[in-house]
Design a protein around this motif. Structure first.
Motif, PDB file in Angstrom:
ATOM      1  N   ALA A  18      -1.099   9.146 -12.121  1.00 52.75           N
ATOM      2  CA  ALA A  18      -0.544   8.715 -10.032  1.00 52.75           C
ATOM      3  C   ALA A  18      -1.822   8.569  -9.594  1.00 52.75           C
ATOM      4  CB  ALA A  18      -1.009  10.381 -10.431  1.00 52.75           C
ATOM      5  N   TYR A  19      -2.727   8.463  -9.917  1.00 43.74           N
ATOM      6  CA  TYR A  19      -4.421   8.553  -9.245  1.00 43.74           C
ATOM      7  C   TYR A  19      -4.648   7.236  -9.150  1.00 43.74           C
ATOM      8  CZ  TYR A  19      -5.929  13.793  -9.416  1.00 43.74           C
ATOM      9  OH  TYR A  19      -5.267  14.509  -8.875  1.00 43.74           O
ATOM     10  N   SER A  20      -4.013   6.448  -9.977  1.00 42.98           N
ATOM     11  CA  SER A  20      -4.409   5.065 -10.729  1.00 42.98           C
ATOM     12  C   SER A  20      -3.738   3.732  -9.504  1.00 42.98           C
ATOM     13  CB  SER A  20      -4.244   4.700 -11.962  1.00 42.98           C
ATOM     14  OG  SER A  20      -5.467   5.188 -12.622  1.00 42.98           O
ATOM     15  N   LEU A  21      -2.896   4.375  -9.073  1.00 43.56           N
ATOM     16  CA  LEU A  21      -1.550   4.094  -8.190  1.00 43.56           C
ATOM     17  C   LEU A  21      -2.251   4.328  -6.389  1.00 43.56           C
ATOM     18  CD1 LEU A  21       1.809   5.062 -10.094  1.00 43.56           C
ATOM     19  CD2 LEU A  21       0.538   2.437  -9.273  1.00 43.56           C
ATOM     20  N   ILE A  22      -2.504   5.495  -5.923  1.00 46.01           N
ATOM     21  CA  ILE A  22      -2.795   6.312  -5.303  1.00 46.01           C
ATOM     22  C   ILE A  22      -4.151   5.353  -4.485  1.00 46.01           C
ATOM     23  CG2 ILE A  22      -3.841   7.517  -3.625  1.00 46.01           C
ATOM     24  CD1 ILE A  22      -2.358  10.070  -5.464  1.00 46.01           C
ATOM     25  N   LEU A  23      -5.400   4.776  -5.586  1.00 53.48           N
ATOM     26  CA  LEU A  23      -6.621   4.087  -5.422  1.00 53.48           C
ATOM     27  C   LEU A  23      -5.732   3.111  -4.953  1.00 53.48           C
ATOM     28  CD1 LEU A  23      -9.305   4.126  -5.802  1.00 53.48           C
ATOM     29  CD2 LEU A  23      -9.646   3.327  -8.329  1.00 53.48           C
ATOM     30  N   LEU A  24      -4.916   2.781  -5.883  1.00 53.74           N
ATOM     31  CA  LEU A  24      -4.208   0.829  -6.031  1.00 53.74           C
ATOM     32  C   LEU A  24      -4.127   0.775  -4.685  1.00 53.74           C
ATOM     33  CD1 LEU A  24      -3.910  -2.544  -6.936  1.00 53.74           C
ATOM     34  CD2 LEU A  24      -1.203  -0.882  -7.699  1.00 53.74           C
ATOM     35  N   GLY A  25      -3.418   1.845  -3.924  1.00 55.25           N
ATOM     36  CA  GLY A  25      -2.785   1.558  -2.419  1.00 55.25           C
ATOM     37  C   GLY A  25      -4.308   1.106  -1.492  1.00 55.25           C
ATOM     38  N   PHE A  26      -5.722   2.137  -1.695  1.00 52.76           N
ATOM     39  CA  PHE A  26      -6.957   1.638  -0.580  1.00 52.76           C
ATOM     40  C   PHE A  26      -7.119   0.840  -1.464  1.00 52.76           C
ATOM     41  CE2 PHE A  26      -6.276   6.472  -0.575  1.00 52.76           C
ATOM     42  CZ  PHE A  26      -6.393   6.631   0.275  1.00 52.76           C
ATOM     43  N   VAL A  27      -7.139  -0.226  -2.578  1.00 48.60           N
ATOM     44  CA  VAL A  27      -7.758  -1.309  -2.811  1.00 48.60           C
ATOM     45  C   VAL A  27      -6.794  -2.711  -2.118  1.00 48.60           C
ATOM     46  CG1 VAL A  27      -8.056  -3.525  -4.708  1.00 48.60           C
ATOM     47  CG2 VAL A  27      -8.546  -0.504  -5.371  1.00 48.60           C
ATOM     48  N   LEU A  28      -5.363  -2.552  -2.107  1.00 49.82           N
ATOM     49  CA  LEU A  28      -4.366  -3.169  -1.523  1.00 49.82           C
ATOM     50  C   LEU A  28      -4.909  -3.182   0.350  1.00 49.82           C
ATOM     51  CD1 LEU A  28      -1.390  -2.189  -3.441  1.00 49.82           C
ATOM     52  CD2 LEU A  28      -2.522  -4.462  -3.458  1.00 49.82           C
ATOM     53  N   LEU A  29      -5.099  -1.769   0.525  1.00 50.92           N
ATOM     54  CA  LEU A  29      -4.752  -2.033   2.432  1.00 50.92           C
ATOM     55  C   LEU A  29      -6.558  -2.044   2.442  1.00 50.92           C
ATOM     56  CD1 LEU A  29      -4.345  -0.308   4.524  1.00 50.92           C
ATOM     57  CD2 LEU A  29      -5.904   1.415   3.697  1.00 50.92           C
ATOM     58  N   TYR A  30      -7.028  -2.874   1.176  1.00 47.57           N
ATOM     59  CA  TYR A  30      -8.512  -3.864   1.728  1.00 47.57           C
ATOM     60  C   TYR A  30      -7.945  -5.605   1.827  1.00 47.57           C
ATOM     61  CZ  TYR A  30     -12.967  -6.340   0.862  1.00 47.57           C
ATOM     62  OH  TYR A  30     -13.829  -7.206   1.104  1.00 47.57           O
ATOM     63  N   LEU A  31      -6.825  -5.537   1.348  1.00 51.07           N
ATOM     64  CA  LEU A  31      -5.809  -6.887   0.956  1.00 51.07           C
ATOM     65  C   LEU A  31      -5.405  -6.888   3.061  1.00 51.07           C
ATOM     66  CD1 LEU A  31      -4.957  -7.625  -2.270  1.00 51.07           C
ATOM     67  CD2 LEU A  31      -6.954  -8.810  -1.165  1.00 51.07           C
ATOM     68  N   CYS A  32      -4.826  -5.983   2.749  1.00 53.02           N
ATOM     69  CA  CYS A  32      -4.189  -6.344   4.244  1.00 53.02           C
ATOM     70  C   CYS A  32      -4.644  -6.534   5.734  1.00 53.02           C
ATOM     71  CB  CYS A  32      -3.266  -4.509   4.453  1.00 53.02           C
ATOM     72  SG  CYS A  32      -2.554  -4.476   6.417  1.00 53.02           S
ATOM     73  N   THR A  71       0.407  -1.163   0.022  1.00 54.80           N
ATOM     74  CA  THR A  71       0.183  -0.396  -0.446  1.00 54.80           C
ATOM     75  C   THR A  71       0.495   1.338   0.471  1.00 54.80           C
ATOM     76  OG1 THR A  71      -1.934  -0.964   1.515  1.00 54.80           O
ATOM     77  CG2 THR A  71      -1.945   1.482   1.529  1.00 54.80           C
ATOM     78  N   PHE A  72       1.493   1.393   1.440  1.00 53.84           N
ATOM     79  CA  PHE A  72       2.560   2.143   1.152  1.00 53.84           C
ATOM     80  C   PHE A  72       3.670   2.655  -0.129  1.00 53.84           C
ATOM     81  CE2 PHE A  72       3.508   3.152   5.912  1.00 53.84           C
ATOM     82  CZ  PHE A  72       2.197   3.641   6.100  1.00 53.84           C
ATOM     83  N   ALA A  73       3.529   1.349  -0.559  1.00 48.56           N
ATOM     84  CA  ALA A  73       4.449   1.328  -2.059  1.00 48.56           C
ATOM     85  C   ALA A  73       3.974   2.126  -3.181  1.00 48.56           C
ATOM     86  CB  ALA A  73       4.687   0.340  -2.750  1.00 48.56           C
ATOM     87  N   SER A  74       2.848   1.357  -3.214  1.00 49.48           N
ATOM     88  CA  SER A  74       1.937   2.177  -4.285  1.00 49.48           C
ATOM     89  C   SER A  74       1.680   4.112  -4.394  1.00 49.48           C
ATOM     90  CB  SER A  74       0.379   1.347  -4.287  1.00 49.48           C
ATOM     91  OG  SER A  74      -0.308   1.715  -5.618  1.00 49.48           O
ATOM     92  N   GLY A  75       1.457   4.368  -2.702  1.00 52.16           N
ATOM     93  CA  GLY A  75       1.507   5.506  -2.920  1.00 52.16           C
ATOM     94  C   GLY A  75       2.263   6.014  -3.516  1.00 52.16           C
ATOM     95  N   ALA A  76       3.508   5.736  -2.678  1.00 51.69           N
ATOM     96  CA  ALA A  76       4.523   6.489  -2.622  1.00 51.69           C
ATOM     97  C   ALA A  76       5.213   6.561  -4.968  1.00 51.69           C
ATOM     98  CB  ALA A  76       6.074   5.158  -2.652  1.00 51.69           C
ATOM     99  N   LEU A  77       5.157   5.908  -5.357  1.00 50.19           N
ATOM    100  CA  LEU A  77       4.588   5.221  -6.709  1.00 50.19           C
ATOM    101  C   LEU A  77       3.924   6.722  -7.075  1.00 50.19           C
ATOM    102  CD1 LEU A  77       5.161   1.859  -7.767  1.00 50.19           C
ATOM    103  CD2 LEU A  77       7.212   3.882  -8.147  1.00 50.19           C
ATOM    104  N   GLY A  78       2.558   6.739  -6.629  1.00 51.48           N
ATOM    105  CA  GLY A  78       1.934   7.944  -7.466  1.00 51.48           C
ATOM    106  C   GLY A  78       2.152   9.471  -7.189  1.00 51.48           C
ATOM    107  N   ALA A  79       2.673   9.545  -5.901  1.00 53.09           N
ATOM    108  CA  ALA A  79       2.882  10.733  -5.248  1.00 53.09           C
ATOM    109  C   ALA A  79       4.773  11.190  -6.346  1.00 53.09           C
ATOM    110  CB  ALA A  79       3.358  11.186  -4.064  1.00 53.09           C
ATOM    111  N   ALA A  80       4.780  10.351  -6.170  1.00 54.54           N
ATOM    112  CA  ALA A  80       6.340  10.637  -6.770  1.00 54.54           C
ATOM    113  C   ALA A  80       5.807  11.194  -9.085  1.00 54.54           C
ATOM    114  CB  ALA A  80       7.091   8.981  -7.775  1.00 54.54           C
ATOM    115  N   VAL A  81       5.400  10.110  -9.071  1.00 53.99           N
ATOM    116  CA  VAL A  81       4.645  10.739 -10.446  1.00 53.99           C
ATOM    117  C   VAL A  81       3.669  12.225 -10.591  1.00 53.99           C
ATOM    118  CG1 VAL A  81       2.967  10.271 -12.788  1.00 53.99           C
ATOM    119  CG2 VAL A  81       3.752   8.135 -11.638  1.00 53.99           C
ATOM    120  N   PHE A  82       3.437  12.629  -9.499  1.00 51.43           N
ATOM    121  CA  PHE A  82       2.862  13.887  -9.331  1.00 51.43           C
ATOM    122  C   PHE A  82       3.768  14.600  -9.282  1.00 51.43           C
ATOM    123  CE2 PHE A  82      -1.653  12.646  -7.970  1.00 51.43           C
ATOM    124  CZ  PHE A  82      -2.224  13.482  -9.734  1.00 51.43           C
TER     125      PHE A  82
END
Length: 341
Positions: A66-80, A40-51
Motif C-alpha cells: 500500500a505504501y509503495s503504491l502511494i509513493l509510486l503515485g508521487f513519482v508518477l506525479l513528477y513525470l506528469c 498517479t490517481f490509479a496508483s493512489g486508488a490501489l494503495g488506498a484499496a489495499v489498506f
C-alpha cells in the motif's frame, strides 16, 4: 472505523478521477500531463484499496504494498509535471531509489517486531523527499505568467512534506499499530491529508494547464510567428500603455520605424525561404541595437518598429544609426553562394 471509511472513499474518488483523466486524454491529446496524472490517481486508488483489506490476514507485506503504491503515485506525479512543461521525460532517479529503499527496509527487517512502525517512518520520509523534488521541479522550471498555479502546487507539496516528516517523528517516538480497522486519530488525519492533497494537486494540474493554454493563445495573438517579436496589434497596445504612462509622468519616449530597401528583389531572386532568413537576421540585429526595456515589433512585411521609453530624439537617432550599421553588416549566403544582403 473512521480511517477505513476514509480509505474507501479515497479509493472510489481516485478511481473515478483516473477514469475521467483517461477520457480527457483520449478525447484531447493536446492536454499535457493528463495521462500521467491518471496513472498517479490509479496508483493512489490501489494503495488506498489495499489498506481497506484485512491487514491482520495479509501481514506486513500488505502495508509495504500500500505504501509503495502511494509513493509510486508521487513519482508518477513528477513525470506528469515533466510532461506538462514539455520537458524531456526520464526515469526519476530519486523516486526509483526511494521505492527501492522501501523494499530493502522490508526485506532487511521483515522479522523485526517493529517493522510496521519502521515502514511508516521510511514511507513518510520518502514521500516528503519526493514531494520536495516535485516542488523544486515546479519552481525551477516555472514559466512566465504561471506564478499563481505553480505556487499553489508548490505550497501543497511542501505542506504534505512537512506533515509526513511530523508523522514519521510521532511514529518513531511514540509508535502505534498500523491497522485502519481500528480507531487511530493519526492515521485518520493521514488519510484525510493524502486524499485532500490528491484532489488539490489534480486541481492544480488543471489550473496550470489552463494557464498554459491561455499563454499560448496570447502568444498566437500578440507575437509574430516568423520573427518572434510583437505583431502590429500587440505593438499598438503597448504604445497606448506607454502613452498613458508618460502623460502622467511627463517623461519622453520615441518611436522608430524602418523598412528594408529592395526586399522584394531578394524574394524574387532567392525565394521566400531566404527572405524569411533575412528578416530573422534583421530582427536579431534590431534586438542587439536596443536596450532591454525597449520594445520591438513587426509592422508588416519588411517594416519594423521600435518603442524606446525614456529616450529623446537624439537618443533615438543614435539607436537608428547603430541599427543601420548592424544591418549593413549582415551577409547571408544564398544558394548560389553569393551574398544576399
Amino acid at each position: 472505523m473512521e480511517t477505513h471509511i476514509i480509505l474507501v472513499v479515497a479509493s472510489i474518488l481516485l478511481s473515478g478521477g483516473c477514469i475521467g483523466l483517461v477520457i480527457v486524454r483520449l478525447t484531447n491529446p493536446f492536454f499535457r500531463g493528463a495521462g500521467w496524472l491518471g496513472a498517479t490517481f490509479a496508483s493512489g486508488a490501489l494503495g488506498a484499496a489495499v489498506f481497506t483489506l484485512r491487514l491482520s490476514q495479509m501481514g506486513n507485506f500488505a502495508v509495504l504494498s500500500a505504501y509503495s503504491l502511494i509513493l509510486l503515485g508521487f513519482v508518477l506525479l513528477y513525470l506528469c509535471f515533466l510532461d506538462l512543461y514539455a520537458l524531456e521525460r526520464h526515469l526519476p532517479k530519486l523516486g526509483t531509489s526511494l521505492l527501492l529503499l522501501q523494499v530493502l527496509v522490508y526485506v532487511a527487517f521483515r522479522h523485526f517486531h517493529g517493522l510496521a512502525q519502521l515502514t511508516v517512518v521510511v514511507f513518510g520520509i520518502s514521500v516528503a523527499l519526493q514531494a520536495g523534488e516535485n516542488a523544486l521541479l515546479l519552481k525551477r522550471t516555472n514559466p512566465k505568467g504561471m506564478d499563481a498555479p505553480v505556487w499553489f502546487n508548490v505550497t501543497l507539496l511542501l505542506c504534505l512534506a512537512v506533515f509526513n516528516i511530523a508523522r514519521s517523528l510521532i511514529v518513531l517516538l511514540r509508535g502505534f499499530r498500523v491497522n485502519p480497522q481500528l480507531p487511530n486519530p493519526l492515521e485518520a488525519a493521514a488519510a484525510v491529508v493524502f486524499l485532500g492533497s490528491a484532489i488539490g494537486l489534480g486541481f492544480g494540474v488543471f489550473w496550470m494547464e489552463g494557464h498554459q493554454i491561455r499563454l499560448k493563445l496570447e502568444q498566437l495573438a500578440n507575437i509574430d510567428p516568423l520573427t518572434g517579436i510583437h505583431n502590429r496589434r500587440s505593438f499598438i497596445a503597448l504604445c497606448e500603455q506607454e502613452l498613458l504612462k508618460t502623460s502622467r509622468s511627463g517623461e519622453v519616449f520615441s518611436l522608430m520605424m524602418f523598412d528594408l530597401d529592395h526586399f522584394k528583389e531578394i524574394n524574387d531572386r532567392y525565394g521566400h525561404r531566404t527572405g524569411d532568413t533575412v528578416l530573422c537576421a534583421v530582427v536579431e540585429k534590431l534586438r542587439n541595437s536596443v536596450r532591454n526595456i525597449d520594445i520591438v515589433g513587426r509592422w508588416g512585411g519588411e517594416e519594423f518598429v521600435a518603442l524606446l521609453p525614456k529616450a529623446d530624439a537624439e537618443a533615438a537617432m543614435i539607436v537608428a544609426h547603430r541599427l543601420r550599421y548592424h544591418v549593413d553588416s549582415i551577409a547571408l549566403p544564398s544558394p548560389d553562394r553569393k551574398s544576399v544582403v
